[in-house]
Design an enzyme around this catalytic site. Sequence first.
Site, PDB file in Angstrom:
ATOM      1  N   LYS A  20       2.336   0.789  16.190  1.00 54.83           N
ATOM      2  CA  LYS A  20       3.606   0.722  15.471  1.00 54.83           C
ATOM      3  C   LYS A  20       3.811   1.999  14.664  1.00 54.83           C
ATOM      4  CE  LYS A  20       5.483  -2.311  11.835  1.00 54.83           C
ATOM      5  NZ  LYS A  20       4.961  -3.164  10.739  1.00 54.83           N
ATOM      6  N   GLN A  21       2.718   2.563  14.220  1.00 52.72           N
ATOM      7  CA  GLN A  21       2.818   3.686  13.294  1.00 52.72           C
ATOM      8  C   GLN A  21       1.516   4.483  13.272  1.00 52.72           C
ATOM      9  OE1 GLN A  21       2.928   0.415  10.372  1.00 52.72           O
ATOM     10  NE2 GLN A  21       2.326   1.995   8.933  1.00 52.72           N
ATOM     11  N   TRP A  30       0.810  -1.223   0.000  1.00 49.20           N
ATOM     12  CA  TRP A  30       0.000   0.000   0.000  1.00 49.20           C
ATOM     13  C   TRP A  30       0.837   1.264   0.000  1.00 49.20           C
ATOM     14  CZ3 TRP A  30      -1.173   3.292   4.573  1.00 49.20           C
ATOM     15  CH2 TRP A  30      -0.209   3.119   5.602  1.00 49.20           C
ATOM     16  N   ASP A  31       2.091   1.155   0.438  1.00 47.18           N
ATOM     17  CA  ASP A  31       2.845   2.399   0.645  1.00 47.18           C
ATOM     18  C   ASP A  31       3.246   3.052  -0.664  1.00 47.18           C
ATOM     19  OD1 ASP A  31       4.508   0.255   0.370  1.00 47.18           O
ATOM     20  OD2 ASP A  31       5.445   0.465   2.330  1.00 47.18           O
ATOM     21  N   GLU A  60      -0.087  -2.392  12.499  1.00 47.52           N
ATOM     22  CA  GLU A  60      -0.156  -3.854  12.634  1.00 47.52           C
ATOM     23  C   GLU A  60      -0.008  -4.346  14.073  1.00 47.52           C
ATOM     24  OE1 GLU A  60       2.797  -5.135   9.859  1.00 47.52           O
ATOM     25  OE2 GLU A  60       1.636  -4.449   8.134  1.00 47.52           O
TER      26      GLU A  60
END
Lengths: 761, 761
Positions: A595-596, A358-359, A485
């Site tokens: 995580k992000q 996806w990035d 995630e």
Amino acid sequence: MNKWVYQIENMGLANEQCLLNETVFHNANGYIGIRSDFEEGYARGYDTIRGSYINGFYDIAEMSQAEKLCGLAEEKQTMLNVADTQTIYLRIEGDTFSMFDGTVEQSSRSLDMQNGYTQRQAVWCSPKGHRVGITIRRMTSFLLLPLFTISYEVEALNFSGTLEFISVHNGDVKNYCNPNDPRVAGESFQHLRPISADMKEGVSYLVTETVTSGLTVCTAVKDVLDCRNGSGVQEESVQNGHCITRTMRTGVGEGESVRLIKYTVFTDSLRYENCRQEAEKTMEKALSVSLEEWYRQQRQYLDEFWAQSALDIEGDDDLAVAVRYNLYQLLQSAGRDEHSNIAAKGLSGEGYEGHYFWDTEMYMQPFFTLTNPEISASLIAYRYSILDAARENARIMGHRKGALYPWRTISGSECSGFFPAGSAQYHIDGDIAYAVVDYYLATGDLDLMAEKGAEIIFETARLWMDAGNFHRGKFHINDVTGPDEYTCLVNNNYYTNAGAQYNLHWAVRFYELLSEAGKLASVAEKIGLRPEEIAEFKKAEEQMYLPYDPETGINPQDDSFLQKEVWDIKGTPADKFPLLLHYHPLCLYRYQVCKQADTVLAHFIYEDAQDLETIGKSFAYYEKVTTHDSSLSTCIFSIVASKLGLKDKAYDYFGDSAKLDLFNLHHNTKDGIHTANMGGNYMAVVYGFGGLRLKESGICFAPVLPDKWKSYTFKIRYRGSHIQVCVEKEKTVFTLEKGEPREITVFGTKYTLKDIIEIKR
Amino acid sequence: MNKWVYQIENMGLANEQCLLNETVFHNANGYIGIRSDFEEGYARGYDTIRGSYINGFYDIAEMSQAEKLCGLAEEKQTMLNVADTQTIYLRIEGDTFSMFDGTVEQSSRSLDMQNGYTQRQAVWCSPKGHRVGITIRRMTSFLLLPLFTISYEVEALNFSGTLEFISVHNGDVKNYCNPNDPRVAGESFQHLRPISADMKEGVSYLVTETVTSGLTVCTAVKDVLDCRNGSGVQEESVQNGHCITRTMRTGVGEGESVRLIKYTVFTDSLRYENCRQEAEKTMEKALSVSLEEWYRQQRQYLDEFWAQSALDIEGDDDLAVAVRYNLYQLLQSAGRDEHSNIAAKGLSGEGYEGHYFWDTEMYMQPFFTLTNPEISASLIAYRYSILDAARENARIMGHRKGALYPWRTISGSECSGFFPAGSAQYHIDGDIAYAVVDYYLATGDLDLMAEKGAEIIFETARLWMDAGNFHRGKFHINDVTGPDEYTCLVNNNYYTNAGAQYNLHWAVRFYELLSEAGKLASVAEKIGLRPEEIAEFKKAEEQMYLPYDPETGINPQDDSFLQKEVWDIKGTPADKFPLLLHYHPLCLYRYQVCKQADTVLAHFIYEDAQDLETIGKSFAYYEKVTTHDSSLSTCIFSIVASKLGLKDKAYDYFGDSAKLDLFNLHHNTKDGIHTANMGGNYMAVVYGFGGLRLKESGICFAPVLPDKWKSYTFKIRYRGSHIQVCVEKEKTVFTLEKGEPREITVFGTKYTLKDIIEIKR
């Protein structure tokens, strides 16, 4: 200091440092990528990754599931190391050149981002005392994509005698194997088998075939020893298995130089019907002009690239180079055709097996959309080319309609081995839709929408209708995983739902736009799109459930995020990060720990779905529970900090992120560059500090200047017009460099940019 | 018809039928299990499973994870097929006996549950016309656990001549391989390597060792040819690799019989220091008395077993046999020492690789607790023996304290390959605690609690404290999976939370009970249990969050169950069941659809946590969304239907379930019996129709009689006293058969059972 050159002097020779440099100085052009290994190899026992890759070229590898549940992917594509053409040994009067032998008196490596090549230089004294100056220049051509060149120049500094070059062309190669890190491939299987080897007019051709996917690749190598001193050359070729070695001997006088030019051409059966023939034609073309001419064209290409893409920072030279480095890597990594996209590690290494995630859409494509829309269009063409595979994937996942893009893939089928943190990331559908819309907003190119984009948008919108359901007046999307995630299989992930809402909105909008332009019929017919579906899209968009907690005033990441215990980030020992390498996933799922950026990312991308107060409170909340274990995180926090006027925070988050690979901050750059992080850095400046947004109402800016900088300048192409934005302390200057006048909005005020606008602070 | 014999006549010889019979007629005794393969083998190309197993005997197999996340199990134990000692070929005047050759004039197979053996009979005419009557009787001894015997008798019906027996003892065996069904092992690896082979006094001994776990097993075989007619015997042994073949020839006259008795002894290094020596000693013991004496002792053992365990149904003979069959299988399957438990398929096949799951405690142990508490105590001893492994497992899963039992295991470490449907089923901790409490309630055995049980209860209680967290005044347990695997990784699974609450309650209670009895100190010291922890247990118990939805008046299975779309069970084609074999798990997770009883199970097990109205509404709700794809489901629905007074429903659910294996209703009995289902059937009668409950306040009954039955009778042991319960149309008769008088509660009224109580309806 040359602002276009990233250079390191007398670099260490520790194994880790060598691995890092292989990545950092790799050469690529979106089609091929070659890690910058030492031509002559390393010390005995060194663990290095010697790889040459073709974007989108893969074999199928087994991916055995510990428990064989229905529909789980049991095989995956894996990007192959296709050949070794970078090996060249140099013998000087019986001594073989090695950085680990004799005396290295001086050495450097550099990447010249204006000229488009890397260079390694050394002054070396052999054990027997012969001193040589060595200059090795490597280039992957942006003009002739299959072409890779090595120019290997040796100057005899204190002797006259014989030089011997041994140039290797090896088709018998494997991928690197590291079974201990989940972020790296663990494949050491022999995926290539020899098909043919031949020599023709001094060019060696090796054809190999993958054992499972049935793809073939041809590598062609031509060595040209350029003896400026007129000495004769003795040549000899030996074939051993699927490896051809050419030995060339020549004399050299003291103070004289000899140069070996090694041309490699890579052709593959994905793009060419007969790759052996194509290699021959391409090699002919490569040899038809001088190497210097290829250098000149490379320079010209890059001059144009920078002229429309540059991002310059005044006041922090290191950072300026790092940012430029990042953009150069994006250019090196992006596929140029429908067979390829941008891998998580570009073409610089085998991390994540060359898979596309996806990035691309959320972190990398924005740069191209704003500066090189042709490349962005090509990325959309790739996604369109795998739309059928995405439809098939949706069926595998149990959906009766729509298309679900695979979480990680090369050729279109799902390669994720653990679906709760992979295939369950349905947001990829929203992400791809977002990138399509973004391209449309930047270019106004409704034709591409009619041809490809709208079909993607309609099919992803359909998927949402099947994945979600109305419940007590709201549209819910259950059992998905957001970008973060550390929390998997949740209900109503804010980011996912906001993305689905945007996707549905634009499905409705494109239906209207194409209808108005008389371009709807062909796509609507092709996929059997009914007006009732559009009404359903609209209803789901309007009733989309976006979690909000009145007690804290924030948007929880999902339905149950706030009922979990908060992870003690401060109390966690430093050596336990990234958490994913030290804690069982289920343990992480049970905590409030990210995580992000997830909701914070949504507050940037889909900012109009929420008021500023909620965005502010949420930002403050997520700051405390985010570890930034992902390289995609701090850049987004920087952007939202900018949006919230938190200038210092924005700067700090940006600083953490921009030099990731050059300083190996995540300790895994050896496996390849972090392309998404690089794109994220670009966004942190242009969307963050520059405040750029693309909306249907037009393009907006809200520029601020970090205190430590003198100014920064970036260039974009908006609806065909070339615009430069220069943000200084007292003012921002918008310059129309080329093209039609355009309306722009700056801090909420509309202007028509015809020539130059200066806006004072 | 003999009510103790399950018999089939002239059964078909289709491959599937043969596979089924191998399972249905297998012989086991809790220690060893031998599938009932034809001694002489099958037709060419038949796929059969020829296996002999030892409970708890395993090797380690690789379990490669497609994505290598931190803490995931990467190896598993797998139960081994240890040797083939059941092969015997018979030659009659040059023809080799085979059911697939010559003419089978008559045949039958039977299991005699009173005598404890299986029997196969055939009248066979060879291609050359020699007719023989064959009777093969097999037994695994309940007295001498390592002993397996085959009595192979041949009668010459129409000729005089020579018979030849070829008896095989083969240590070179592998497990069966079926890679296509997630519920079966996929291992065909050679796990055993030969260590030694020798003959001593006519006994062949083969010792093999597992390649990874380092366990050894010895099999000893002795063939005794019993020639009643006085003919001499010619014998010859041949060793070929790790396989010994003994050929025996003898004469037979018309109308005369010859019998081969083959004794096998299995000994393993888990239980015996020197298994070769132990095998010799055990074989001596086996041969020290006649086979008939072993039969006599077997009969005596079973007479005692049935005297205290029988469950008789009058009015439905088939069902009566089926129920008896189920109890017999439980007896065959249950481990008798701390090295072993009850595998999901008992010792009858390789399905689920011989692993022990939660269903031992929730479905099978109740039978033993009520009838044979010594076996129940042994099952607790097993769980206690792996308590350290469960502590280690908790650490792997990121818990700072407590013990988390592995979802599936043999020797104690987690063997689940997909943690969202495996390790995440934390309810196993509550289940094991429940079984310990249940044993205590049935026996009053506080000593075993002081020695083993309480430590299990305290450590599992600690686990809940670490796995859950207080949030806004309630104790939540997030990210777990309940028994229903069609919904994974949910928050506040009702069953799990109710079980945790019960577990915590009993941790507090045992703390008090042991303290009062002066038995607390040693366990409390050993595990450093502090009084503050007990206070925390109490607080969590009291604040335990149990999902309740006021709109429907039911207990939702978890926090978000009701917000999902209801699966269209009626609209799903019949060939799409079980759903797990036809839909991607993530697709199932997104719907309201249950594989099995989950909240309904909680409403049986933890019935006091909820009022009857909620239980009733919930039952009606879950009936509509449950597919019963698991064999553990309908028996529970039957029990709760009984509780709710839904007599017909209770009967229908029971009927669906009781003949599962005899009729191969799940089409996978070839892989082994469904032991949990069998225990569940017992519970459906005793807990369901009989309304039995064990509470701290005493034992209660609420017996009802299904309309189609004349009566049913069951026997239990309660606090040492033997009680028979006979439920008839007009009355229920409670008889104290042995032991002290006991207080019993029937339909809420207390009675003291001294002799006989008759309670009229």
